[in-house]
Structures are given as structure tokens and as C-alpha cells.
Design an enzyme around this catalytic site. Sequence first.
Site, PDB file in Angstrom:
ATOM      1  N   TRP A 192      -6.762-116.630 -27.071  1.00 35.34           N
ATOM      2  CA  TRP A 192      -5.661-115.818 -27.598  1.00 35.34           C
ATOM      3  C   TRP A 192      -4.765-115.567 -26.399  1.00 35.34           C
ATOM      4  O   TRP A 192      -5.155-114.887 -25.444  1.00 35.34           O
ATOM      5  CB  TRP A 192      -6.156-114.500 -28.187  1.00 35.34           C
TER       6      TRP A 192
ATOM      7  N   LYS B 207      -9.195-111.175 -33.719  1.00 36.95           N
ATOM      8  CA  LYS B 207     -10.131-110.208 -34.295  1.00 36.95           C
ATOM      9  C   LYS B 207     -10.398-109.054 -33.341  1.00 36.95           C
ATOM     10  O   LYS B 207     -10.611-107.928 -33.771  1.00 36.95           O
ATOM     11  CB  LYS B 207     -11.463-110.894 -34.633  1.00 36.95           C
TER      12      LYS B 207
ATOM     13  N   CYS C 242     -10.735-113.628 -26.488  1.00 34.14           N
ATOM     14  CA  CYS C 242     -10.994-115.078 -26.555  1.00 34.14           C
ATOM     15  C   CYS C 242     -12.461-115.264 -26.904  1.00 34.14           C
ATOM     16  O   CYS C 242     -13.275-114.379 -26.753  1.00 34.14           O
ATOM     17  CB  CYS C 242     -10.718-115.720 -25.200  1.00 34.14           C
TER      18      CYS C 242
ATOM     19  N   ARG D 161     -11.883-115.034 -32.747  1.00 33.31           N
ATOM     20  CA  ARG D 161     -11.504-114.174 -31.619  1.00 33.31           C
ATOM     21  C   ARG D 161     -10.206-114.628 -30.982  1.00 33.31           C
ATOM     22  O   ARG D 161      -9.662-113.970 -30.092  1.00 33.31           O
ATOM     23  CB  ARG D 161     -12.608-114.147 -30.568  1.00 33.31           C
TER      24      ARG D 161
ATOM     25  N   GLU E 101      -0.458-107.921 -42.465  1.00 30.58           N
ATOM     26  CA  GLU E 101      -1.324-108.832 -41.705  1.00 30.58           C
ATOM     27  C   GLU E 101      -1.545-110.151 -42.422  1.00 30.58           C
ATOM     28  O   GLU E 101      -1.634-111.203 -41.802  1.00 30.58           O
ATOM     29  CB  GLU E 101      -2.717-108.212 -41.543  1.00 30.58           C
TER      30      GLU E 101
ATOM     31  N   GLU F 281      -3.124 -98.137 -44.904  1.00 32.55           N
ATOM     32  CA  GLU F 281      -4.013 -99.308 -44.779  1.00 32.55           C
ATOM     33  C   GLU F 281      -3.591-100.402 -45.749  1.00 32.55           C
ATOM     34  O   GLU F 281      -3.581-101.583 -45.409  1.00 32.55           O
ATOM     35  CB  GLU F 281      -5.466 -98.898 -45.015  1.00 32.55           C
TER      36      GLU F 281
ATOM     37  N   LYS G 149      -2.618-104.224 -44.560  1.00 31.49           N
ATOM     38  CA  LYS G 149      -3.231-105.441 -45.108  1.00 31.49           C
ATOM     39  C   LYS G 149      -2.175-106.433 -45.543  1.00 31.49           C
ATOM     40  O   LYS G 149      -2.271-107.626 -45.273  1.00 31.49           O
ATOM     41  CB  LYS G 149      -4.158-105.069 -46.275  1.00 31.49           C
TER      42      LYS G 149
ATOM     43  N   ASN H 282     -11.975-114.643 -20.298  1.00 30.67           N
ATOM     44  CA  ASN H 282     -11.485-113.745 -21.343  1.00 30.67           C
ATOM     45  C   ASN H 282     -11.071-112.463 -20.639  1.00 30.67           C
ATOM     46  O   ASN H 282     -11.809-111.926 -19.835  1.00 30.67           O
ATOM     47  CB  ASN H 282     -12.591-113.452 -22.364  1.00 30.67           C
ATOM     48  N   GLY H 283      -9.834-112.012 -20.891  1.00 37.56           N
ATOM     49  CA  GLY H 283      -9.378-110.763 -20.260  1.00 37.56           C
ATOM     50  C   GLY H 283      -8.069-110.986 -19.537  1.00 37.56           C
ATOM     51  O   GLY H 283      -7.335-111.931 -19.803  1.00 37.56           O
TER      52      GLY H 283
ATOM     53  N   HIS I 240      12.412 -86.967 -48.031  1.00 42.79           N
ATOM     54  CA  HIS I 240      13.005 -86.639 -46.722  1.00 42.79           C
ATOM     55  C   HIS I 240      13.607 -87.866 -46.058  1.00 42.79           C
ATOM     56  O   HIS I 240      13.762 -87.909 -44.841  1.00 42.79           O
ATOM     57  CB  HIS I 240      11.935 -85.996 -45.817  1.00 42.79           C
TER      58      HIS I 240
HETATM   59  C1  AGP Z   1      -7.480-104.633 -38.947  1.00 44.34           C
HETATM   60  O1  AGP Z   1      -7.179-105.322 -40.186  1.00 44.34           O
HETATM   61  C2  AGP Z   1      -6.708-105.192 -37.811  1.00 44.34           C
HETATM   62  N1  AGP Z   1      -7.115-106.548 -37.583  1.00 44.34           N
HETATM   63  C3  AGP Z   1      -6.655-104.334 -36.579  1.00 44.34           C
HETATM   64  O2  AGP Z   1      -5.746-103.297 -36.869  1.00 44.34           O
HETATM   65  C4  AGP Z   1      -7.971-103.694 -36.088  1.00 44.34           C
HETATM   66  O3  AGP Z   1      -8.399-102.711 -36.987  1.00 44.34           O
HETATM   67  C5  AGP Z   1      -7.693-103.011 -34.729  1.00 44.34           C
HETATM   68  O4  AGP Z   1      -7.275-104.006 -33.825  1.00 44.34           O
HETATM   69  C6  AGP Z   1      -8.911-102.271 -34.181  1.00 44.34           C
HETATM   70  O5  AGP Z   1      -9.951-103.180 -33.942  1.00 44.34           O
HETATM   71  P1  AGP Z   1     -11.430-102.584 -33.679  1.00 44.34           P
HETATM   72  O6  AGP Z   1     -11.835-101.867 -34.939  1.00 44.34           O
HETATM   73  O7  AGP Z   1     -12.281-103.787 -33.405  1.00 44.34           O
HETATM   74  O8  AGP Z   1     -11.338-101.650 -32.526  1.00 44.34           O
END
Ligand code: AGP
Length: 630
Positions: free
Chosen positions: A83, A625, A2, A35, A506, A499, A503, A109-110, A522
Amino acid sequence: MCGIVGYVGRSAGRVNTEHNALDVVLEGLRRLEYRGYDSAGIAVVSDGAISSRKKSGKLSNLVAELEARPLPESLTGIGHTRWATHGGPTDQNAHPHLADGGKLALIHNGIIENFAELKLELLGKGVEFASETDTEVAAALLGDIYRNRLGGDAADGGLTRAMELACQRLEGAFTLLAVHAEQPDVVVAARRNSPLVVGLGEGENFLGSDVSGFIDYTRRAVELGQDQIVTITADSVEITDFYGAPAEGKEYHVNWDPASAEKGGFPSFMEKEIHDQPDAVLQTLLGRSDVHGKLTLDELRIDPALLKSVDKIIVLACGTSAYAGQVAKYAIEHWCRIPTEVELSHEFRYRDPIVDENTLIVSISQSGETMDTLMAVRYAKEQGAKTVSICNTNGSTIPRESDAVLYTHAGPEIAVASTKAFLAQITAAYLLGLYLAQLRGNKFQGEIKDILADLGKIPAKIQQILDNEEQIKELGRSMADAKSVLFLGRHVGFPVAMEGALKLKELAYIHAEGFAAGELKHGPIALIEEGQPVFVVVPSPRGRDSLHAKVVSNIQEVRARGAKTIVIAEEGDEAVKAYAEHVFYIPETPTLLAPLLSTVPLQIFALELASAKGYDVDQPRNLAKSVTVE
Ligand code: AGP
């Protein structure tokens, strides 16, 4: 996960104020919204009362609410973007939560892990709850202690004392900020396993989940340690532990300027940050080697003798950062001949890993607050391992709890989907690998110098790709209706394929899957049908082990079954043309460094396709984030 902001200012005169708490807190929330954006809320102290507003959804909903129902002028306030963890993203569950008859407001937050038992205890005292959140339980506990145990005595810092006693009862991860109507000039905060930094101003002081929360007002920051409480007024910052003993924070200068955290003229942070990548790699390389190619990682404060005795490396990370670790694995093993495992942080400590004093833990985290990775690092430290953090956020928890840190200097990464931090993480991991090779004598200085020279050419090569991005953008727009996209890669191209798939998932919410190209036959090849889009990341034809020929065969295999093949290949590679519907060329570069280039077209593709679908590429649905809960 958050965004949290706190502010206390002092009137510059009897009428005017330096800043209105509402303006400062809202500006901070705007910068921290990445966040978490399930809801937002704010509370101010004014005229002996707490006034608060909160709304589910994005910050704009709260702004509309405030326009409809303004808050009074104030010099003391707290704000929160959420969040959701406990309780859905509703108005009722939004922070702040009130207690003590509406005289106390709390944001959090937490996750309070023992909230259920505390709730039962408070219900037994007749406390009524309006929400499903663990935060409201923390607020009620604080209010109960303040009013009933301390008698509501504001004279001797009752809110700080109440916070100490409350924190002694709480278990889990928390950053708490509280204000009380009876103490209008104070914000009290506490942290355990969750981020919080102090901003130091002139006649005003700030609190934030990270420096973005107050970067518009001050660049003087103080990082707090574990289990600390901070009491701020307009003119003072007092730090104690959970039992009232004085404690120290560490002041540092924030080198991000407000502009660099803005979009720089691009339509989104995501696009800006993709275009920041040449500089992100350059900044991460800067100052870390001398003219002779000797690496000088002076922040790597681990005894060289210990590094020489390392017989295993375990990389701990999640998501995109884990893929950076997978790329680094190939380079580190090749350069250093040290067995290197890459572990998803959330899996690591539950598999009884084999860790000892000769294990080097390398955590990779953009935010430095990912709870899964923090907990895994702690576990490894308990087993006696040395820990290095590769991190992009100065002063964050994971580097603070590691033996050493190698900061990536990608600058603030605001878009939830990571791009420039990913390339910077790979770059930093390469530097770590070369440093170990230098220290342990696996590579001659001249060899290291050559590799550093190749790395030094990468920013310009990334720029070359960016300068020709229109072709890949056009493909992205043309595939906006795709329902599924596959990504194939081999060797260092395999994590790049993973990756690229992440992307697309996401940003465009499309099912996408990355495979090792050799794995296709396979099983996954059964997925191939007419028109199935398949990206293939092709290794350099100059590489070894005939990997190139094998991947070209993989392209033929899927092409023969109707796939629409889109190939990322090295300039001059004519062999792929016959089997590719589209070929995007990247500049020639050594095999191990290729991911720094081959990733870029996949980022641009995902961005453009998602934009064509009208999606918010900076704040994709369901994501945040920084994942600061396990
Ligand atoms: C990346 O595009 C994602 N948002 C997510 O996988 C991110 O890489 C992951 O949560 C790790 O975050 P960090 O690098 O802040 O530890």
C-alpha cells in the site's frame, strides 16, 4: 498497511523439498493482499544468488510475471504486497528492493521517518537509487553495513548483526524482512511499531504481517515485542533486541482455520462477513457471563479498585471503529453514568486532552495495528491513563501495548470495509459498560442479566434481517446510478447513519453523508431536492423523549421537499409508512441495542449497489485493511 511473508524450509531429501518457497510466499501474499494491493513482489535465494520479480497492481500481475519469467526453485524467500506511502504504485517502487550489488533483498511495512538524511549519507558513499522509496534507503543502509562495516562476513550471522546495526539508525515504524545470497538458509526480520508474527513449522519456519500469511501451514505462532529482531532458519527461531541481547516471543495457538478465512461460498468476503454477523456477536458474548448474569471478563486485567475510581472514559478509534465507539457512548453513559468522550485517534493527541490516572482509555480497532490509534494510546498512557483495547486480531500491537484487552471474536475480517467487526466491537463495548456498571454498582445484577438476555437474542434477530435481505438488495441494485445519498439518524441511530454513509462511500465511491436528524434544519436540508435519496434510521416508538415523533417529523420535512425517503424502522411502526417510499423493518429490540440491527440493512444496501456497479467490494480502490501509517 502492507502484506509481508517470509519462509525458510529444509529439503526433505536431496531432491524433494517440503515446500517450495515460491508457493508458500505466494499463498501467504494471496491471504494478505487485503492489507494493500498497489504492487506485489517476491525474492528467493537460490544457487548463491538473489532472484526477484515485482509488479505494480494486484497480485495477479505478479503471478503473470512469474509465469512469463519463472523463479528458480528455492527454500528461502520473502514476499510483499504494498500500500503505497513513499513513491507511487509503480514497478520500480514495488518491493523487494535490492542492495549490496543485488545480493541482498529487503521488504518493508511502515515508514522510515529519517530516510531522507540516510539517503543523503548513502549518496555521499556513491550508492545509487532506482526508486523513490524509503525502503530502498533501508535496503542500501543494510547492504552498506553488511558489506563495508562487517566485511560481508556471513560466518557469524552477519545479516543478523547488520540488521541490528541498521535498526539502531532507523526512526519511524517498520517491519523489515531481508535475505542475502551469501546466507541462503536465513531470513532476518525486525519490527518497530509495525506488525510481525512468526509461524513455527516442522523443518520450516514462517514470518507474516499477521497469521493469515502462514495459516495454511501452521497454527503455532509467536508474537514479537517492540524493537526485536528475529532470525529464522528451517530449524531455528532466534529473537534478539536491536543490540543483540536475547529476547523472548510469546507462543500461541492460532484458532482460525484456513476455511474460515475463505469466502464460505459467498461471492465476496464482504458478503460472507455480513452473514457472519450473527456468529460474530454470539462468539463475542460467549463465556463472558455466568448463568446469574454476572459478567466475568477475566481478560480485563485491571485492578477493580482502579476501575471504580474511573471518572472519565475516552474512546479512541478511527473510521467504522469510531462509530462503534459512538454507539457505545450512549450505552456506557446510560448504564455507568461515567462521562464518555469518543475521539478520532488522529485528532486526540494534538488537542492537549485532559487525561490522568482516573481516565480509562478504550481503544477500538479491528486490526490492532492502526497507527493513529496506537500512537494515541501511547500518548494517553504517558499521561497516566489505564488502557483497554477492544480488538479483533489476536496478538496485534495495540492490545499488546494496552493494560488490558477485550477481544472481539468475529474471526478474520478480510474485506477492507468492516462489517462483522463493527457489530462485534459494539457488543464488546456493551460488555465493558455492563462490567463497569456491575463493578461500580450502577446496575443491579438482575438488571444486567436482563440486558445480557436481550443481547443474547440479537444474533437470531440479525439472522432474521439477513433472511429477508432480498428486498434491500433489490433497492441497492435499483439505485446503482445514484450520485448522492444522505443518511439521517438520532441518538444511537446517528452513528449508524454515519456508518451507513461510510459504507456507501467506501464500496460504491458515491458521495454520501450521515447527519444527526435534528441537525437537518440547521443547514443540510438545503441539499434536499426532487428525488434526493435519504435513508432515515428511526428509533423505536417505544423509546423515550418522543424521539420517534421528532424523527418522523424529519422524514416529513425532507419528503415535503421531494426527497426519496428510505426508512429503517422497528417492526410494527406504522407511523412511518405514510412518509416513506421504502420501509425496511427490523425486529423489536431495546433502544440501546438497536444499532446491532439497524446497521445491517445499510451494509447490505451498500454491498449490493457497489456490486451492481461492478466494483471490487473486498478491495475498494485507494483503501487498505489496516492503516499502519499515521
Ligand atoms: C472500515 O470500513 C474502514 N475500512 C476503516 O474506517 C476502518 O474502520 C478504520 O481504518 C479503523 O481500522 P481498525 O478498526 O483496524 O483500527
